[in-house]
Design a protein around this motif. Structure first.
Motif, PDB file in Angstrom:
ATOM      1  N   GLU A  34     -24.940 -18.781 -28.780  1.00  0.00           N
ATOM      2  CA  GLU A  34     -24.293 -17.609 -29.363  1.00  0.00           C
ATOM      3  C   GLU A  34     -23.044 -17.238 -28.576  1.00  0.00           C
ATOM      4  OE1 GLU A  34     -27.389 -17.706 -28.116  1.00  0.00           O
ATOM      5  OE2 GLU A  34     -28.824 -17.041 -29.621  1.00  0.00           O
ATOM      6  N   SER A  35     -23.144 -17.326 -27.272  1.00  0.00           N
ATOM      7  CA  SER A  35     -22.006 -16.997 -26.415  1.00  0.00           C
ATOM      8  C   SER A  35     -20.856 -17.971 -26.602  1.00  0.00           C
ATOM      9  CB  SER A  35     -22.429 -16.985 -24.947  1.00  0.00           C
ATOM     10  OG  SER A  35     -23.351 -15.948 -24.727  1.00  0.00           O
ATOM     11  N   ALA A  36     -21.169 -19.249 -26.809  1.00  0.00           N
ATOM     12  CA  ALA A  36     -20.108 -20.239 -27.026  1.00  0.00           C
ATOM     13  C   ALA A  36     -19.327 -19.905 -28.298  1.00  0.00           C
ATOM     14  CB  ALA A  36     -20.700 -21.644 -27.118  1.00  0.00           C
ATOM     15  N   ILE A  37     -20.026 -19.491 -29.343  1.00  0.00           N
ATOM     16  CA  ILE A  37     -19.357 -19.118 -30.588  1.00  0.00           C
ATOM     17  C   ILE A  37     -18.513 -17.871 -30.387  1.00  0.00           C
ATOM     18  CG2 ILE A  37     -19.733 -18.321 -32.963  1.00  0.00           C
ATOM     19  CD1 ILE A  37     -22.330 -20.076 -32.908  1.00  0.00           C
ATOM     20  N   ARG A  38     -19.092 -16.864 -29.756  1.00  0.00           N
ATOM     21  CA  ARG A  38     -18.362 -15.616 -29.499  1.00  0.00           C
ATOM     22  C   ARG A  38     -17.116 -15.872 -28.665  1.00  0.00           C
ATOM     23  NH1 ARG A  38     -18.189 -12.830 -25.152  1.00  0.00           N
ATOM     24  NH2 ARG A  38     -20.080 -13.727 -24.274  1.00  0.00           N
ATOM     25  N   ARG A  39     -17.255 -16.670 -27.609  1.00  0.00           N
ATOM     26  CA  ARG A  39     -16.110 -16.951 -26.738  1.00  0.00           C
ATOM     27  C   ARG A  39     -15.049 -17.758 -27.483  1.00  0.00           C
ATOM     28  NH1 ARG A  39     -19.515 -19.372 -22.466  1.00  0.00           N
ATOM     29  NH2 ARG A  39     -17.768 -20.732 -22.147  1.00  0.00           N
ATOM     30  N   PHE A  40     -15.458 -18.717 -28.327  1.00  0.00           N
ATOM     31  CA  PHE A  40     -14.484 -19.486 -29.108  1.00  0.00           C
ATOM     32  C   PHE A  40     -13.662 -18.535 -29.974  1.00  0.00           C
ATOM     33  CE2 PHE A  40     -12.706 -21.915 -32.501  1.00  0.00           C
ATOM     34  CZ  PHE A  40     -12.438 -23.166 -31.975  1.00  0.00           C
ATOM     35  N   ASN A  41     -14.329 -17.599 -30.635  1.00  0.00           N
ATOM     36  CA  ASN A  41     -13.623 -16.630 -31.477  1.00  0.00           C
ATOM     37  C   ASN A  41     -12.651 -15.792 -30.664  1.00  0.00           C
ATOM     38  OD1 ASN A  41     -14.756 -16.003 -34.544  1.00  0.00           O
ATOM     39  ND2 ASN A  41     -16.114 -17.268 -33.321  1.00  0.00           N
ATOM     40  N   LEU A  45      -8.430 -15.965 -30.891  1.00  0.00           N
ATOM     41  CA  LEU A  45      -7.614 -14.809 -31.273  1.00  0.00           C
ATOM     42  C   LEU A  45      -6.585 -14.452 -30.211  1.00  0.00           C
ATOM     43  CD1 LEU A  45     -10.291 -12.585 -32.985  1.00  0.00           C
ATOM     44  CD2 LEU A  45      -8.533 -14.003 -34.043  1.00  0.00           C
ATOM     45  N   ASN A  46      -6.917 -14.771 -28.968  1.00  0.00           N
ATOM     46  CA  ASN A  46      -5.997 -14.485 -27.867  1.00  0.00           C
ATOM     47  C   ASN A  46      -5.093 -15.665 -27.531  1.00  0.00           C
ATOM     48  OD1 ASN A  46      -6.960 -11.852 -27.484  1.00  0.00           O
ATOM     49  ND2 ASN A  46      -8.673 -12.613 -26.282  1.00  0.00           N
ATOM     50  N   ASP A  47      -5.113 -16.713 -28.352  1.00  0.00           N
ATOM     51  CA  ASP A  47      -4.312 -17.914 -28.117  1.00  0.00           C
ATOM     52  C   ASP A  47      -4.498 -18.477 -26.709  1.00  0.00           C
ATOM     53  OD1 ASP A  47      -3.080 -18.396 -30.595  1.00  0.00           O
ATOM     54  OD2 ASP A  47      -1.666 -16.752 -30.241  1.00  0.00           O
ATOM     55  N   ASN A  48      -5.721 -18.448 -26.235  1.00  0.00           N
ATOM     56  CA  ASN A  48      -6.027 -18.940 -24.896  1.00  0.00           C
ATOM     57  C   ASN A  48      -6.539 -20.377 -24.999  1.00  0.00           C
ATOM     58  OD1 ASN A  48      -7.028 -19.497 -22.342  1.00  0.00           O
ATOM     59  ND2 ASN A  48      -7.860 -17.449 -22.041  1.00  0.00           N
ATOM     60  N   ASP A  49      -5.597 -21.312 -25.120  1.00  0.00           N
ATOM     61  CA  ASP A  49      -5.971 -22.720 -25.271  1.00  0.00           C
ATOM     62  C   ASP A  49      -6.633 -23.285 -24.019  1.00  0.00           C
ATOM     63  OD1 ASP A  49      -5.073 -22.780 -27.888  1.00  0.00           O
ATOM     64  OD2 ASP A  49      -3.057 -23.413 -27.328  1.00  0.00           O
ATOM     65  N   GLU A  50      -6.238 -22.814 -22.859  1.00  0.00           N
ATOM     66  CA  GLU A  50      -6.883 -23.287 -21.625  1.00  0.00           C
ATOM     67  C   GLU A  50      -8.339 -22.856 -21.587  1.00  0.00           C
ATOM     68  OE1 GLU A  50      -5.819 -25.420 -19.204  1.00  0.00           O
ATOM     69  OE2 GLU A  50      -4.207 -25.707 -20.646  1.00  0.00           O
ATOM     70  N   GLY A  51      -8.601 -21.622 -21.983  1.00  0.00           N
ATOM     71  CA  GLY A  51      -9.975 -21.134 -22.039  1.00  0.00           C
ATOM     72  C   GLY A  51     -10.799 -21.865 -23.082  1.00  0.00           C
ATOM     73  N   LEU A  52     -10.159 -22.197 -24.214  1.00  0.00           N
ATOM     74  CA  LEU A  52     -10.866 -22.917 -25.279  1.00  0.00           C
ATOM     75  C   LEU A  52     -11.390 -24.266 -24.800  1.00  0.00           C
ATOM     76  CD1 LEU A  52      -8.833 -22.256 -28.551  1.00  0.00           C
ATOM     77  CD2 LEU A  52     -11.246 -21.771 -28.154  1.00  0.00           C
ATOM     78  N   LYS A  53     -10.646 -24.897 -23.919  1.00  0.00           N
ATOM     79  CA  LYS A  53     -11.087 -26.206 -23.401  1.00  0.00           C
ATOM     80  C   LYS A  53     -12.440 -26.096 -22.710  1.00  0.00           C
ATOM     81  CE  LYS A  53      -6.415 -27.959 -22.735  1.00  0.00           C
ATOM     82  NZ  LYS A  53      -5.394 -28.330 -21.750  1.00  0.00           N
ATOM     83  N   MET A  54     -12.766 -24.900 -22.235  1.00  0.00           N
ATOM     84  CA  MET A  54     -14.023 -24.691 -21.513  1.00  0.00           C
ATOM     85  C   MET A  54     -15.209 -24.459 -22.461  1.00  0.00           C
ATOM     86  SD  MET A  54     -12.921 -25.021 -18.482  1.00  0.00           S
ATOM     87  CE  MET A  54     -14.249 -24.446 -17.459  1.00  0.00           C
ATOM     88  N   VAL A  55     -14.936 -24.194 -23.754  1.00  0.00           N
ATOM     89  CA  VAL A  55     -16.031 -23.884 -24.673  1.00  0.00           C
ATOM     90  C   VAL A  55     -16.141 -24.873 -25.829  1.00  0.00           C
ATOM     91  CG1 VAL A  55     -16.060 -21.425 -24.127  1.00  0.00           C
ATOM     92  CG2 VAL A  55     -14.673 -22.242 -26.025  1.00  0.00           C
ATOM     93  N   ILE A  56     -15.358 -25.966 -25.793  1.00  0.00           N
ATOM     94  CA  ILE A  56     -15.462 -26.966 -26.849  1.00  0.00           C
ATOM     95  C   ILE A  56     -15.967 -28.280 -26.266  1.00  0.00           C
ATOM     96  CG2 ILE A  56     -13.738 -25.956 -28.389  1.00  0.00           C
ATOM     97  CD1 ILE A  56     -11.694 -27.922 -27.307  1.00  0.00           C
ATOM     98  N   LYS A  69      -8.944 -22.313 -35.359  1.00  0.00           N
ATOM     99  CA  LYS A  69      -8.175 -21.165 -34.862  1.00  0.00           C
ATOM    100  C   LYS A  69      -7.392 -20.506 -35.993  1.00  0.00           C
ATOM    101  CE  LYS A  69      -5.590 -21.478 -31.314  1.00  0.00           C
ATOM    102  NZ  LYS A  69      -4.642 -21.915 -30.280  1.00  0.00           N
ATOM    103  N   GLN A  70      -6.761 -21.320 -36.812  1.00  0.00           N
ATOM    104  CA  GLN A  70      -5.938 -20.822 -37.916  1.00  0.00           C
ATOM    105  C   GLN A  70      -6.786 -20.016 -38.903  1.00  0.00           C
ATOM    106  OE1 GLN A  70      -4.358 -23.969 -40.411  1.00  0.00           O
ATOM    107  NE2 GLN A  70      -2.380 -22.922 -40.492  1.00  0.00           N
ATOM    108  N   LYS A  71      -7.936 -20.537 -39.282  1.00  0.00           N
ATOM    109  CA  LYS A  71      -8.804 -19.843 -40.230  1.00  0.00           C
ATOM    110  C   LYS A  71      -9.334 -18.542 -39.635  1.00  0.00           C
ATOM    111  CE  LYS A  71      -8.147 -22.189 -43.663  1.00  0.00           C
ATOM    112  NZ  LYS A  71      -7.311 -21.552 -44.679  1.00  0.00           N
ATOM    113  N   LEU A  72      -9.762 -18.582 -38.387  1.00  0.00           N
ATOM    114  CA  LEU A  72     -10.278 -17.366 -37.756  1.00  0.00           C
ATOM    115  C   LEU A  72      -9.207 -16.278 -37.707  1.00  0.00           C
ATOM    116  CD1 LEU A  72     -12.350 -18.922 -34.835  1.00  0.00           C
ATOM    117  CD2 LEU A  72     -13.255 -17.743 -36.861  1.00  0.00           C
ATOM    118  N   LYS A  73      -7.999 -16.656 -37.348  1.00  0.00           N
ATOM    119  CA  LYS A  73      -6.917 -15.673 -37.293  1.00  0.00           C
ATOM    120  C   LYS A  73      -6.643 -15.067 -38.666  1.00  0.00           C
ATOM    121  CE  LYS A  73      -4.452 -17.184 -33.232  1.00  0.00           C
ATOM    122  NZ  LYS A  73      -3.183 -17.579 -32.656  1.00  0.00           N
TER     123      LYS A  73
END
Length: 151
Positions: A34-41, A45-56, A69-73
């Motif tokens: 659940e946390s991985a999904i929440r953090r991805f979202n 939204l914050n355009d944090n691509d470096e952070g995204l690398k940690m949750v994918i 990212k595009q769809k979520l935004k």
């Protein structure tokens, strides 16, 4: 022992227990699928691509991540809210149905609601979004969503 001393010890014990409880929950807030999904979202939204690398998952294709990212935004732009509806677990994979709700809009007064399937995999002790599988599932369901206000 005096009553005042006992009272002080009781207050200290309660305070220590409260701090310990809060500390444990704080540590566990970023654990689990659940946390991985929440953090991805949040990171999307914050355009944090470096952070995204940690949750994918490490095999994520850039196109899958960009698509999600595009769809979520788009959806959050319309005021979407997200709620976990259901999870199916196997040993190292979770498929989670996440309910997105977009409130009524002037040109779509009923609003809209749908479930998006997220695939989250365990790598060691970490849960990571499998962006490739999640984007594929979303892409397969989008034709049915397009009629609803261009989503």
């Amino acid at each position: 022992m005096k009553t005042g001393h006992r009272r002080l010890l009781a207050i200290l014990a309660a305070t220590l227990l409260a701090c310990l409880t809060v500390g444990v929950f704080y540590q566990l807030q970023d654990y689990g699928p659940e946390s991985a999904i929440r953090r991805f979202n949040e990171l999307s939204l914050n355009d944090n691509d470096e952070g995204l690398k940690m949750v994918i998952a490490e095999n994520a294709q850039v196109s899958s991540v960009v698509f999600l990212k595009q769809k979520l935004k788009e959806w959050y732009q319309y005021g979407a809210t997200m709620q976990l509806a259901q999870m199916e677990r196997t040993d190292n994979e979770v498929r989670a149905a996440v309910l997105f709700t977009i409130p009524p809009q002037p040109d779509y007064p009923l609003g809209t609601q749908w479930a998006m399937i997220w695939v989250v995999v365990r790598r060691g002790k970490s849960w990571l979004v499998d962006a490739n599988k999640t984007a594929t599932i979303l892409g397969d369901t989008l034709p049915s969503l397009r009629g609803a206000q261009g989503f």
